[in-house]
Motif scaffolding. Structure first.
Motif, mmCIF file in Angstrom:
data_model
loop_
_atom_site.group_PDB
_atom_site.id
_atom_site.type_symbol
_atom_site.label_atom_id
_atom_site.label_comp_id
_atom_site.label_asym_id
_atom_site.label_seq_id
_atom_site.Cartn_x
_atom_site.Cartn_y
_atom_site.Cartn_z
ATOM 1 N N HIS A 37 0.833 -1.209 0.000
ATOM 2 C CA HIS A 37 0.000 0.000 0.000
ATOM 3 C C HIS A 37 0.868 1.261 0.000
ATOM 4 C CE1 HIS A 37 -3.287 2.689 0.748
ATOM 5 N NE2 HIS A 37 -2.762 3.073 1.881
ATOM 6 N N ARG A 38 1.909 1.255 0.826
ATOM 7 C CA ARG A 38 2.830 2.392 0.894
ATOM 8 C C ARG A 38 4.243 1.870 1.137
ATOM 9 N NH1 ARG A 38 3.635 7.557 4.636
ATOM 10 N NH2 ARG A 38 5.085 8.565 3.225
ATOM 11 N N PRO A 39 5.032 1.734 0.075
ATOM 12 C CA PRO A 39 6.392 1.212 0.228
ATOM 13 C C PRO A 39 7.199 2.062 1.217
ATOM 14 C CG PRO A 39 5.778 1.267 -2.086
ATOM 15 C CD PRO A 39 4.701 1.999 -1.321
ATOM 16 N N LEU B 133 10.287 -7.571 0.965
ATOM 17 C CA LEU B 133 10.203 -6.131 1.237
ATOM 18 C C LEU B 133 11.073 -5.339 0.265
ATOM 19 C CD1 LEU B 133 9.167 -3.769 2.862
ATOM 20 C CD2 LEU B 133 10.913 -4.256 4.598
ATOM 21 N N LEU B 134 12.274 -5.834 -0.003
ATOM 22 C CA LEU B 134 13.156 -5.126 -0.939
ATOM 23 C C LEU B 134 12.635 -5.193 -2.376
ATOM 24 C CD1 LEU B 134 16.684 -5.947 0.484
ATOM 25 C CD2 LEU B 134 15.533 -3.718 0.430
ATOM 26 N N PRO C 84 12.734 -1.245 -3.241
ATOM 27 C CA PRO C 84 14.159 -1.520 -3.407
ATOM 28 C C PRO C 84 15.110 -0.576 -2.654
ATOM 29 C CG PRO C 84 13.039 -1.596 -5.522
ATOM 30 C CD PRO C 84 12.053 -1.077 -4.515
ATOM 31 N N ALA C 85 14.692 0.656 -2.418
ATOM 32 C CA ALA C 85 15.562 1.616 -1.734
ATOM 33 C C ALA C 85 15.384 1.595 -0.212
ATOM 34 C CB ALA C 85 15.302 3.021 -2.264
ATOM 35 N N LYS D 276 23.706 -10.205 3.719
ATOM 36 C CA LYS D 276 23.707 -10.752 2.351
ATOM 37 C C LYS D 276 22.372 -10.510 1.657
ATOM 38 C CE LYS D 276 26.764 -14.793 2.659
ATOM 39 N NZ LYS D 276 26.705 -16.269 2.632
ATOM 40 N N LEU D 277 21.278 -10.610 2.425
ATOM 41 C CA LEU D 277 19.939 -10.448 1.857
ATOM 42 C C LEU D 277 19.553 -8.983 1.643
ATOM 43 C CD1 LEU D 277 18.078 -13.242 3.852
ATOM 44 C CD2 LEU D 277 18.528 -13.216 1.383
#
Length: 178
Positions: free
Chosen positions: A46-48, A70-71, A75-76, A96-97
């Motif tokens: 809904h809202r990254p 989530l990424l 992505p940022a 790492k993730l």
């Protein structure tokens, strides 16, 4: 008009979520709270979020399992993994993730914000005077094997040559101090 930065807090402890919400709201973040991975996914879609804290050990999963999702949504997003069950294995996997940091609970909101803002590692980080205890090494080994088995308790118990219930009891305890 300046829009507040969005901050997602994913933790199954309602008291911790409330404390984080109050402190982050005072810091002028738009705070979103989730107790489960599914709630977190819906909120993020809904809202990254621009920032997030993910509890490592949730009732029905792990913050590590949700981190890539989530990424992919945001992505940022700068993410910190929080845990009362720290291990070298999970810390390495978190980085790492894509997490920017990994902190052990209890933690202050100021520490979380500092971890989110840190752009570089600290070459002056404290180095332990003594090597880890045998009990701590055992805990680390169990965590590593559990990670290799994607959190599957039965498969981990088989790999370690122990009864599943024994492993479950060991995992319910707090991590052994160094």
């Amino acid at each position: 008009m300046h829009e507040k930065a969005s901050f997602l807090v994913v933790d199954d402890d309602p008291v911790f979520r409330q404390i984080m919400e109050r402190a982050l709201t005072r810091q002028e973040f738009d705070v979103m709270l989730a107790a489960t991975i599914e709630e977190a996914r819906q909120l993020a879609q809904h809202r990254p979020p621009e920032y997030a804290t993910l509890d490592l050990k949730l009732e029905e999963g792990s913050g590590l399992q949700f981190l890539p999702t989530l990424l992919s949504i945001s992505p940022a997003c700068r993410i910190v993994i929080l845990t009362g069950y720290s291990s070298i294995t999970t810390a390495v996997e978190a980085i790492k993730l894509g997490a920017v940091n990994y902190l052990c609970k209890p933690v202050e909101v100021s520490e979380v914000l500092q971890a989110l803002d840190a752009q570089e590692g600290n070459p002056d980080a404290e180095i332990a005077e003594n090597p880890p205890s045998v009990n701590r090494l055992t805990w680390e080994h169990i965590q590593r094997v559990l990670q290799e088995n994607d959190g599957n308790i039965s498969a981990t118990a088989r790999s370690l040559g122990m009864h599943r219930r024994t492993l479950q009891r060991k995992l319910q305890k707090r991590p052994v101090k160094r």
